[in-house]
Motif scaffolding. Structure first.
Motif, PDB file in Angstrom:
ATOM      1  N   UNK A  71       4.224   8.355  -1.248  1.00 42.92           N
ATOM      2  CA  UNK A  71       4.343   7.386  -2.027  1.00 42.92           C
ATOM      3  C   UNK A  71       3.987   7.760  -3.397  1.00 42.92           C
ATOM      4  N   UNK A  72       2.836   8.519  -3.472  1.00 40.37           N
ATOM      5  CA  UNK A  72       2.196   8.952  -4.734  1.00 40.37           C
ATOM      6  C   UNK A  72       3.366  10.134  -5.389  1.00 40.37           C
ATOM      7  N   UNK A 110       8.859  -2.365  -2.084  1.00 38.01           N
ATOM      8  CA  UNK A 110       7.714  -1.907  -3.208  1.00 38.01           C
ATOM      9  C   UNK A 110       6.450  -2.893  -3.248  1.00 38.01           C
ATOM     10  N   UNK A 141      -0.235  15.139  -8.404  1.00 40.21           N
ATOM     11  CA  UNK A 141       0.273  14.809  -7.315  1.00 40.21           C
ATOM     12  C   UNK A 141       0.876  16.003  -6.711  1.00 40.21           C
ATOM     13  N   UNK A 157      -8.327  -1.521  -6.522  1.00 43.63           N
ATOM     14  CA  UNK A 157      -8.392  -2.780  -7.178  1.00 43.63           C
ATOM     15  C   UNK A 157      -8.116  -4.098  -6.305  1.00 43.63           C
ATOM     16  N   UNK A 179      -0.892   8.739   2.016  1.00 42.47           N
ATOM     17  CA  UNK A 179      -0.107   7.923   0.926  1.00 42.47           C
ATOM     18  C   UNK A 179       0.893   9.081   0.381  1.00 42.47           C
ATOM     19  N   UNK A 232      -1.984  -5.480 -10.765  1.00 42.99           N
ATOM     20  CA  UNK A 232      -2.650  -4.189 -11.072  1.00 42.99           C
ATOM     21  C   UNK A 232      -1.518  -3.430 -11.274  1.00 42.99           C
ATOM     22  N   UNK A 233      -1.141  -3.158 -12.417  1.00 38.33           N
ATOM     23  CA  UNK A 233       0.102  -2.419 -12.901  1.00 38.33           C
ATOM     24  C   UNK A 233      -0.324  -1.057 -12.895  1.00 38.33           C
ATOM     25  N   UNK A 264       2.048   2.142  -3.806  1.00 38.23           N
ATOM     26  CA  UNK A 264       0.892   1.901  -4.640  1.00 38.23           C
ATOM     27  C   UNK A 264       0.040   3.347  -5.045  1.00 38.23           C
ATOM     28  N   UNK A 265      -0.590   3.189  -5.923  1.00 39.61           N
ATOM     29  CA  UNK A 265      -1.272   4.338  -6.290  1.00 39.61           C
ATOM     30  C   UNK A 265      -2.933   3.991  -6.003  1.00 39.61           C
ATOM     31  N   UNK A 266      -3.537   5.142  -5.818  1.00 36.02           N
ATOM     32  CA  UNK A 266      -4.829   4.865  -5.271  1.00 36.02           C
ATOM     33  C   UNK A 266      -5.497   3.855  -6.275  1.00 36.02           C
ATOM     34  N   UNK A 267      -5.728   3.952  -7.661  1.00 36.29           N
ATOM     35  CA  UNK A 267      -6.325   2.710  -8.361  1.00 36.29           C
ATOM     36  C   UNK A 267      -5.807   1.305  -7.933  1.00 36.29           C
ATOM     37  N   UNK A 268      -4.669   1.083  -7.658  1.00 32.45           N
ATOM     38  CA  UNK A 268      -3.995  -0.185  -7.311  1.00 32.45           C
ATOM     39  C   UNK A 268      -4.493  -0.643  -5.991  1.00 32.45           C
ATOM     40  N   UNK A 269      -4.937   0.548  -4.957  1.00 32.42           N
ATOM     41  CA  UNK A 269      -5.225   0.090  -3.841  1.00 32.42           C
ATOM     42  C   UNK A 269      -6.598  -0.197  -3.719  1.00 32.42           C
ATOM     43  N   UNK A 281       5.860   8.246  -6.800  1.00 35.99           N
ATOM     44  CA  UNK A 281       5.530   7.385  -8.300  1.00 35.99           C
ATOM     45  C   UNK A 281       5.542   8.451  -9.458  1.00 35.99           C
ATOM     46  N   UNK A 337       0.756  -1.056   0.005  1.00 40.27           N
ATOM     47  CA  UNK A 337       0.094   0.017   0.024  1.00 40.27           C
ATOM     48  C   UNK A 337       0.813   1.313   0.192  1.00 40.27           C
ATOM     49  N   UNK A 372      -1.026  10.400 -11.907  1.00 40.63           N
ATOM     50  CA  UNK A 372      -1.888  11.085 -11.476  1.00 40.63           C
ATOM     51  C   UNK A 372      -1.433  12.525 -10.847  1.00 40.63           C
TER      52      UNK A 372
END
Lengths: 372, 195
Positions: B46-47, B82, B139, A51, B43, B129-130, A44-49, B50, A41, B137
């Motif tokens: 992390x974002x 990761x 950020x 999913x 989060x 979930x790639x 990860x990005x929101x859409x992955x979380x 990314x 988590x 996004x």
């Protein structure tokens, strides 16, 4: 089940029961688990979380242990609700700080909570009253096996359960016990005890986990190592240490009664008086005074004082619990007034400290003051 | 004790074990609350990572996880992996880290019933979930310390510490504080990895 129904029914672990419950409030075991094919988590990005959440949440809600449950998505939950769950130790502070893509599922009796997308995909937590880590472990072990049968866990034969942080890899298990140690604190033995516990590889923390102060003489003791030992061995080792600390605390209480009865009666009496009659109570003051009152109740210095009443009150006077009851956000000053009000109400029917027996043998010093 | 950010009296003490040593970050009530559980963007870091370092941009420079693109330097910085596959990617050197943290380096506990189905050397798992490669996004900008020079001064480290606390990266904060203490004390070395 809605939030109100959940919160209005206190769990058995909140009511001062269980083995060694005069010293041990609760035993908790949590397991960190992750799924293959999804980033952790924190990376990860929101859409992955989302999913993962969409895949996992129905499975968690479908567990037999969750037949009756409360389930909440963090995209919609209010701040106060989250904080109430933190105050009940049903979600971690770290999880509460997160938003969309996270959820928590809690069983109706509040013995089991499963956080989705905490630092790991799953944090499975079992809570039991008193000293009973084995029972908490059996609960989460069972739930874990059921989840594992339905979801592809990330597991490595050599490293065990793979977790976001290498400090949790292996068993992914953290077993922790919340202890109330007022006599060790009053007799200034607490620091050596904490140091000794630290030296044997266990962590000591305050009421709300990492980085929190030990308010109300409450201490959480937990394992730090998760790799290289079996779960049962980790738990047995902690229980052995806890039993020793319980003995230390019980001995310190008896010694206080024998050697320092006047001081003890004075502290408990003052705690009762302030809690029973004050109109402004800060959180810190209330926790510390409730600790003394609980000590007085455990030693029968306060007649007919139910430990469960005090343990519930300890939750009721927490900031978010106060605001939930009020139905509005309250300033710290307003909370202090409401905290005092609830405390006065709850303690209304208590008789107050019994008159201690006259000291036998050499008179204890009275500080030069004449008795009332 | 003083708050590490604003010099007020500290009331919140965040303790971390780093390389087997305990390090504490001290915060006052206001600073801890301001950065506390009310932060909805748990989060954010992390974002930010990314969006500023899409996985594809790492490949040439340094070892990166095939499945998720996580790099060795990110591991060093965050002290976390990761994705599960990262344990294979960064297996070398991991034993020393694990030995310092745990009682052993081999799992002796529960084994899932399904583990028998997992082959000894499973091929790298592709993420189910790639991340989307084309449109990162929106950020917040990456925290400035990501581009910090190799040998930062105490003043720069203090700034990074404040950022770390603001973003709730308490492990980074603990490591930074330790580094500041060390620089203040004597010779400087590179910061230890967060654990």
């Amino acid at each position: 089940m809605n939030f109100k129904t959940l919160i209005n029914h206190p769990a058995d672990w909140m009511q001062g029961s269980g083995p060694h419950s005069d010293v041990v409030m609760t035993s908790r075991v949590r397991l960190a688990r992750n799924l293959r094919g999804f980033p952790f988590p924190g990376y990860s990005q929101e859409h992955q979380r989302l999913d993962l959440l969409n895949l996992a949440r129905p499975v968690v809600e479908g567990l037999p242990e969750m037949a009756e449950h409360y389930s909440e998505d963090y995209a919609t939950i209010s701040k106060i609700k989250k904080q109430v769950l933190v105050e009940r130790h049903l979600v971690s502070r770290e999880h509460a700080a997160r938003a969309a893509g996270c959820a928590v599922v809690i069983d109706a009796r509040q013995n089991l909570s499963i956080m989705i997308n905490e630092e790991d995909h799953f944090r499975i937590q079992g809570i039991r009253p008193g000293l009973n880590l084995r029972s908490a472990w059996q609960l989460v072990d069972h739930v874990d096996s059921e989840l594992e049968a339905r979801l592809p866990y990330a597991f490595d034969r050599e490293l065990g359960y793979l977790t976001a942080c290498p400090t949790n890899v292996g068993t992914g298990m953290r077993a922790s016990v919340m202890m109330h140690l007022p006599a060790l604190a009053l007799t200034e033995q607490i620091n050596p005890v904490i140091k000794a516990i630290g030296k044997i590889g266990l962590a000591v923390r305050g009421l709300y986990g990492e980085g929190t102060e030990a308010l109300g003489n409450l201490f959480q003791i937990s394992n730090q190592h998760t790799l290289g030992e079996r779960e049962e061995d980790i738990i047995a080792a902690i229980e052995k240490v806890i039993e020793r600390v319980v003995n230390n605390e019980v001995n310190a209480r008896h010694k206080l009664l024998e050697d320092n009865a006047t001081m003890l009666h004075d502290q408990v009496g003052r705690a009762f008086a302030i809690l029973r009659y004050s109109h402004v109570l800060t959180s810190k003051e209330a926790l510390n005074l409730l600790s003394l009152l609980r000590l007085g109740a455990d030693l029968d210095l306060i007649p007919d004082c139910d430990r469960g009443l005090l343990d519930l009150l300890l939750l009721e006077i927490q900031p978010a619990h106060l605001q939930m009851r009020a139905g509005i956000e309250l300033s710290p000053e307003e909370r202090d007034v409401r905290r005092a009000q609830i405390t006065r109400t709850r303690l209304h029917d208590l008789k107050g400290p019994a008159e201690p027996p006259p000291p036998s043998g050499p008179a204890e010093p009275t500080g030069g003051e004449s008795p009332p | 004790m003083k708050c590490d950010v604003c010099e007020n009296e500290a009331t919140v003490f965040l303790t971390q074990i780093i390389n087997g040593q305990m390090t504490t970050v001290n915060l006052c009530d206001a600073c801890s609350k301001a950065k506390g559980v009310t932060d909805e963007a748990g989060f954010g870091l992390a974002e930010a990572f990314l969006s500023s370092h899409p996985p594809s941009s790492h490949a040439a420079a340094e070892p990166a996880c095939e499945a998720c693109g996580f790099t060795a330097s990110q591991l060093k910085k965050i002290g976390r992996m990761g994705c599960p596959e990262c344990y294979n990617t960064f297996r070398e050197g991991l034993d020393n880290l694990l030995r310092a943290m745990h009682k052993g380096t081999t799992h002796k506990g529960k084994v899932p019933a399904r583990a028998a189905l997992i082959p000894d050397n499973p091929p790298p798992v592709k993420l189910l979930s790639p991340p989307p490669r084309t449109e990162p996004p929106a950020q917040p900008p990456p925290p400035p310390q990501l581009q910090a020079p190799a040998k930062p001064t105490v003043a720069q480290l203090r700034e990074q510490l404040e950022n770390a606390v603001r973003e709730e990266r308490y492990e980074d904060a603990a490591a930074l504080k330790k580094e500041i203490d060390r620089l203040n004390d004597a010779a400087s070395t590179t910061p230890p990895p967060s654990t």
